[in-house]
Design a protein around this motif. Structure first.
Motif, PDB file in Angstrom:
ATOM      1  N   SER A 237       0.776  -1.365  -0.085  1.00  0.00           N
ATOM      2  CA  SER A 237       0.250  -0.090   0.038  1.00  0.00           C
ATOM      3  C   SER A 237       0.830   1.370   0.037  1.00  0.00           C
ATOM      4  CB  SER A 237      -0.908  -0.015   1.142  1.00  0.00           C
ATOM      5  OG  SER A 237      -0.158   0.160   2.414  1.00  0.00           O
ATOM      6  N   ARG A 238       0.254   2.492  -0.724  1.00  0.00           N
ATOM      7  CA  ARG A 238       0.925   3.595  -0.600  1.00  0.00           C
ATOM      8  C   ARG A 238       1.245   3.991   0.899  1.00  0.00           C
ATOM      9  NH1 ARG A 238      -3.114   6.677  -4.865  1.00  0.00           N
ATOM     10  NH2 ARG A 238      -2.866   5.106  -6.627  1.00  0.00           N
ATOM     11  N   ARG A 239       0.129   3.760   1.827  1.00  0.00           N
ATOM     12  CA  ARG A 239       0.471   4.342   3.470  1.00  0.00           C
ATOM     13  C   ARG A 239       1.687   3.541   3.678  1.00  0.00           C
ATOM     14  NH1 ARG A 239      -0.706   1.887   7.777  1.00  0.00           N
ATOM     15  NH2 ARG A 239      -1.956   0.516   6.688  1.00  0.00           N
ATOM     16  N   LYS A 240       1.944   2.199   3.607  1.00  0.00           N
ATOM     17  CA  LYS A 240       2.901   1.708   4.186  1.00  0.00           C
ATOM     18  C   LYS A 240       4.240   1.861   3.501  1.00  0.00           C
ATOM     19  CE  LYS A 240       2.355  -2.619   5.351  1.00  0.00           C
ATOM     20  NZ  LYS A 240       2.110  -4.288   5.637  1.00  0.00           N
ATOM     21  N   VAL A 241       4.217   2.406   2.221  1.00  0.00           N
ATOM     22  CA  VAL A 241       5.612   2.814   1.440  1.00  0.00           C
ATOM     23  C   VAL A 241       5.675   4.218   2.305  1.00  0.00           C
ATOM     24  CG1 VAL A 241       6.323   4.227  -0.544  1.00  0.00           C
ATOM     25  CG2 VAL A 241       5.138   1.888  -0.604  1.00  0.00           C
ATOM     26  N   ASP A 242       4.967   5.080   2.552  1.00  0.00           N
ATOM     27  CA  ASP A 242       5.493   6.045   3.292  1.00  0.00           C
ATOM     28  C   ASP A 242       5.987   6.044   4.402  1.00  0.00           C
ATOM     29  OD1 ASP A 242       4.637   7.943   1.036  1.00  0.00           O
ATOM     30  OD2 ASP A 242       2.714   8.111   1.785  1.00  0.00           O
ATOM     31  N   GLY A 252      18.772   5.934   9.839  1.00  0.00           N
ATOM     32  CA  GLY A 252      19.964   6.446   9.468  1.00  0.00           C
ATOM     33  C   GLY A 252      20.250   5.763   8.052  1.00  0.00           C
ATOM     34  N   ILE A 253      19.106   5.192   7.297  1.00  0.00           N
ATOM     35  CA  ILE A 253      19.170   4.630   6.096  1.00  0.00           C
ATOM     36  C   ILE A 253      18.546   5.698   5.083  1.00  0.00           C
ATOM     37  CG2 ILE A 253      18.309   2.623   4.498  1.00  0.00           C
ATOM     38  CD1 ILE A 253      18.149   1.038   7.026  1.00  0.00           C
ATOM     39  N   HIS A 254      19.400   5.896   4.000  1.00  0.00           N
ATOM     40  CA  HIS A 254      19.065   6.911   2.890  1.00  0.00           C
ATOM     41  C   HIS A 254      17.840   6.090   1.940  1.00  0.00           C
ATOM     42  CE1 HIS A 254      20.462  10.366   0.289  1.00  0.00           C
ATOM     43  NE2 HIS A 254      19.418  10.515   0.431  1.00  0.00           N
ATOM     44  N   ALA A 255      16.445   6.468   2.483  1.00  0.00           N
ATOM     45  CA  ALA A 255      15.641   5.780   1.860  1.00  0.00           C
ATOM     46  C   ALA A 255      14.451   6.913   1.347  1.00  0.00           C
ATOM     47  CB  ALA A 255      14.419   4.877   2.755  1.00  0.00           C
ATOM     48  N   LEU A 256      13.836   6.604   0.240  1.00  0.00           N
ATOM     49  CA  LEU A 256      12.846   7.462  -0.680  1.00  0.00           C
ATOM     50  C   LEU A 256      11.848   6.700  -1.017  1.00  0.00           C
ATOM     51  CD1 LEU A 256      15.337   9.111  -3.249  1.00  0.00           C
ATOM     52  CD2 LEU A 256      14.574  10.120  -1.023  1.00  0.00           C
ATOM     53  N   PRO A 257      10.451   7.320  -0.907  1.00  0.00           N
ATOM     54  CA  PRO A 257       9.093   6.661  -1.160  1.00  0.00           C
ATOM     55  C   PRO A 257       9.025   6.762  -2.806  1.00  0.00           C
ATOM     56  CG  PRO A 257       8.722   8.840  -0.208  1.00  0.00           C
ATOM     57  CD  PRO A 257      10.293   8.564  -0.376  1.00  0.00           C
ATOM     58  N   TYR A 258       8.071   5.857  -3.286  1.00  0.00           N
ATOM     59  CA  TYR A 258       7.620   6.144  -4.848  1.00  0.00           C
ATOM     60  C   TYR A 258       6.418   5.292  -4.888  1.00  0.00           C
ATOM     61  CZ  TYR A 258       7.740   5.805  -9.914  1.00  0.00           C
ATOM     62  OH  TYR A 258       7.573   6.131 -11.173  1.00  0.00           O
ATOM     63  N   HIS A 259       5.456   5.996  -5.111  1.00  0.00           N
ATOM     64  CA  HIS A 259       4.084   5.389  -5.489  1.00  0.00           C
ATOM     65  C   HIS A 259       3.131   6.284  -6.134  1.00  0.00           C
ATOM     66  CE1 HIS A 259       2.018   7.842  -2.342  1.00  0.00           C
ATOM     67  NE2 HIS A 259       2.779   7.394  -1.408  1.00  0.00           N
ATOM     68  N   ALA A 260       2.120   5.853  -6.825  1.00  0.00           N
ATOM     69  CA  ALA A 260       1.173   6.696  -7.821  1.00  0.00           C
ATOM     70  C   ALA A 260       0.495   7.623  -7.131  1.00  0.00           C
ATOM     71  CB  ALA A 260       0.256   5.547  -8.579  1.00  0.00           C
ATOM     72  N   VAL A 281      17.796   3.611  -0.975  1.00  0.00           N
ATOM     73  CA  VAL A 281      16.839   2.483  -0.678  1.00  0.00           C
ATOM     74  C   VAL A 281      15.760   3.059  -1.231  1.00  0.00           C
ATOM     75  CG1 VAL A 281      15.744   0.987   0.701  1.00  0.00           C
ATOM     76  CG2 VAL A 281      18.106   1.451   1.037  1.00  0.00           C
ATOM     77  N   MET A 282      15.044   2.519  -2.374  1.00  0.00           N
ATOM     78  CA  MET A 282      13.648   2.841  -3.009  1.00  0.00           C
ATOM     79  C   MET A 282      12.675   2.009  -2.211  1.00  0.00           C
ATOM     80  SD  MET A 282      12.287   5.260  -4.746  1.00  0.00           S
ATOM     81  CE  MET A 282      12.957   5.769  -6.292  1.00  0.00           C
ATOM     82  N   VAL A 283      11.662   2.757  -1.626  1.00  0.00           N
ATOM     83  CA  VAL A 283      10.655   1.847  -1.001  1.00  0.00           C
ATOM     84  C   VAL A 283       9.282   2.242  -1.767  1.00  0.00           C
ATOM     85  CG1 VAL A 283       9.180   1.667   1.106  1.00  0.00           C
ATOM     86  CG2 VAL A 283      11.606   2.209   1.473  1.00  0.00           C
ATOM     87  N   ALA A 284       8.919   1.341  -2.405  1.00  0.00           N
ATOM     88  CA  ALA A 284       7.817   1.400  -3.499  1.00  0.00           C
ATOM     89  C   ALA A 284       6.639   0.460  -3.475  1.00  0.00           C
ATOM     90  CB  ALA A 284       8.654   1.364  -4.738  1.00  0.00           C
ATOM     91  N   THR A 285       5.791   0.773  -4.132  1.00  0.00           N
ATOM     92  CA  THR A 285       4.809  -0.184  -4.536  1.00  0.00           C
ATOM     93  C   THR A 285       5.143  -0.773  -5.973  1.00  0.00           C
ATOM     94  OG1 THR A 285       3.363   1.670  -5.707  1.00  0.00           O
ATOM     95  CG2 THR A 285       2.759   1.099  -3.440  1.00  0.00           C
TER      96      THR A 285
END
Length: 599
Positions: A237-242, A252-260, A281-285
């Motif tokens: 889900s988008r919420r879980k991605v965010d 401390g992890i360089h993470a970015l979100p990605y979803h529609a 690290v890309m966190v995405a749907t």
């Protein structure tokens, strides 16, 4: 033709030899034959049409589904001295007009185009007025209505064969089970084409599946072994991605979100950073990823269950495209199965498609629960036999134990029946373990005969029992009843026939790992070579920024590591390193030698 193809491979691409069926495919297409190519991600599919494009007169038209993929491949080809371009909606009118003029005038070797644009009367007319070498249809599984990336426009690509029957076509995919393979051939009118099927095996990927038990913490523990490495984390889900991206940043992890659901400009900016910076690290749907050509993705992690084995294979295939060691890690639980079955039941698809989706989900659940070699199970779903255990998955490295769960299964099924088949696993476990909770008393479940009969097992073990009973078909998820569990006709095998039930024993919780001192892919660098590698990466970063291209289109990590190990001191010695063709040698050779001399 074979000697010319090999000479071009070495001179342009900097590779000494072909891999697998590449040589046969290249020769077949270069001589005008049609081909359907099934080859794993990272197996060298692109070369199978890029090289024939250089060997045949005219320009190759490459149908590609995503703008990001087109631009990356064009950037990489231009680094090799190949005349490549793309036509897509991101181009302004003047640039698009210039690309069209280059095509008409015969100044392009390859042109990438989206299927939507190719099918327009304007572009079809442009093809009529141009010299075309071949048509390449990438990500060909998009033609299948049962596939995970179905694109209706792909169905219309038969126009290529109908209008230009003498121009060779090559369709390529890394993700297609046998029914999808047959559908690709039928839909694209490639029944008479020669089929090339390389192994779908990705031996450099290590497959691991763990029982979900605080997924974010489990993910964090996993990522401690991948410090400062690029990777993708998939969530449903988008919420879980965010939330997951924010959680990782807090640690401390360089993470970015990605979803529609994100603004398009922010989504594009995050993808741009992932492709061009190290250690993101890309966190995405699943909206993110198809066609991502970044070779140094060191892991793909799933914190939710994907929808099918094809989707799982496509997503995990984005790791380790450079052939170096990479991880495919997934945590999954009964809640994932419940949620996905509800999504299928409540979706807009017709009943036949829902049945197909359900079968695909069942196959993936079977993969997760299997005690056999993960690779054998995975490849078996693509019709491929893998005779020996792989030695590079969790089941091979730490063989799971089984236990006689016959009595526990009887208790679990009886509890489902006695409580009215209206509750989920969490409440049923509370009954079995004799919980004194308010909800237990509210429903009078403290008076059931199954109340407190399961205190010999902890809650975690009971969750595994219920999950595996669902996976085995002894329990079903009532998708209309908020995920409650109910008996199935197969339940009688346990309740009445007393069939023995052997289940997988849940692995004990592992202590948190400490961060790796060095990246796994650089473990073979000695103290002398490591400074060279670091200097070469710094040079690559500078060159990439100057040209506004991803670092990996300059040189792959593997090429940099080979340079660092072999330490060439002349251009002739540097030319012997894999991945350095004549164009890159001319453009960067002196700068590389200078960087080495300064270390």
């Amino acid at each position: 033709m074979p000697s010319l193809a090999l000479d071009t491979l070495r001179r342009v691409f900097g590779h000494a030899e072909f891999r697998g069926p590449q040589a046969e495919i290249v020769e077949h297409v270069a001589c005008g034959g049609d081909a359907l190519v099934l080859m794993p991600t990272g197996g060298g599919k692109s070369l199978c049409y890029q090289l024939p494009a250089l060997l045949r007169p005219g320009c190759a038209i490459v149908v590609s589904p995503l703008i990001a993929l087109m631009q990356d491949q064009v950037d990489a080809l231009r680094q090799l001295g190949v005349a490549a371009a793309c036509l897509n909606s991101a181009l302004d009118a003047e640039t698009a007009s210039d690309v069209e003029r280059q095509l008409r005038e015969g100044r392009l070797d390859l042109l990438y185009v989206a299927p939507e644009r190719l099918l327009t009367p304007r572009f079809l007319s442009l093809i009529e007025r141009s010299d075309i070498a071949l048509f390449a249809i990438d990500e060909a599984h998009c033609v299948s209505q049962w596939g995970h990336d179905f694109r209706p426009e792909y169905r219309q690509l038969t126009v290529l064969h109908e209008r230009w029957p003498d121009i060779p076509r090559i369709a390529l995919t890394a993700t297609a089970d046998p029914p999808t393979q047959r559908e690709i051939a039928e839909r694209l009118q490639l029944e008479d084409a020669r089929h090339f099927a390389g192994s779908f095996d990705r031996p450099n990927l290590r497959y691991t599946v763990v029982q979900k038990d605080n997924a974010r913490r489990q993910l964090l523990d996993f990522l401690r072994g991948h410090t400062n490495e690029a990777g993708i984390v998939y969530a449903l889900s988008r919420r879980k991605v965010d939330e997951t991206a924010e959680f990782l940043r807090e640690h401390g992890i360089h993470a970015l979100p990605y979803h529609a659901g994100m603004p398009a400009d922010l989504r594009a900016a995050n993808q741009h950073r992932f492709l061009r910076e190290d250690g993101i690290v890309m966190v995405a749907t699943i909206a993110f990823g198809m066609g991502i050509d970044k070779p140094d993705v060191r892991f793909v992690a799933h914190i939710d269950l994907p929808k099918s084995i094809e989707g799982y294979t496509q997503e995990t295939g984005r790791a380790g495209r450079d052939g170096e060691a990479a991880d495919a890690w997934m945590t999954y639980g009964l809640g994932d199965v419940v949620q996905l079955r509800q999504m299928i039941a409540q979706g807009d698809s017709d009943e036949s498609r829902k049945r197909v989706e359900q079968r695909k989900l069942d196959a993936l659940v079977g993969y997760c629960e299997s005690m056999a070699c993960r690779r054998q199970v995975l490849l078996g779903n693509f019709g491929e036999d893998y005779p020996e255990p792989c030695g590079n998955c969790d089941n091979c490295l730490t063989p799971p134990e089984s236990w006689d769960a016959s009595l526990a299964a009887q208790k679990a099924l009886s509890c489902v029946y006695r409580s009215g088949q209206r509750f989920g696993a969490g409440h049923l476990i509370d009954i079995l373990r004799g919980s004194d909770g308010e909800r237990i008393r509210q429903f009078g479940h403290d008076t059931l005969s199954t109340y407190g009969i399961g205190t010999e097992l902890d809650a975690r073990t009971w969750r595994g029992v219920f999950r595996q009973l669902v996976a085995g078909g002894w329990l079903a998820v009532d998708v209309e009843g908020h995920g409650s569990l109910r008996l199935t006709p197969k339940s009688a095998e346990i309740l009445k026939e007393k069939q023995p039930v052997m289940l997988r024993r849940e692995a004990p919780r592992k202590a948190s790992r400490t961060a790796s001192a060095s990246s796994p892919q650089n473990a073979d660098l000695d103290p002398i070579a490591q400074p060279r590698f670091d200097a070469l990466r710094a040079l690559r970063t500078r060159l990439a920024r100057e040209q506004s291209v991803p670092p990996y289109v300059i040189f792959h990590d593997r090429t940099l590591r080979d340079i660092a190990i072999h330490h060439p001191t002349t251009l002739a010695e540097l030319a012997e390193i894999g991945g350095i063709g004549s164009s890159k040698l001319e453009r960067y050779g002196e700068a590389v030698l200078e960087a080495l001399a300064e270390t």
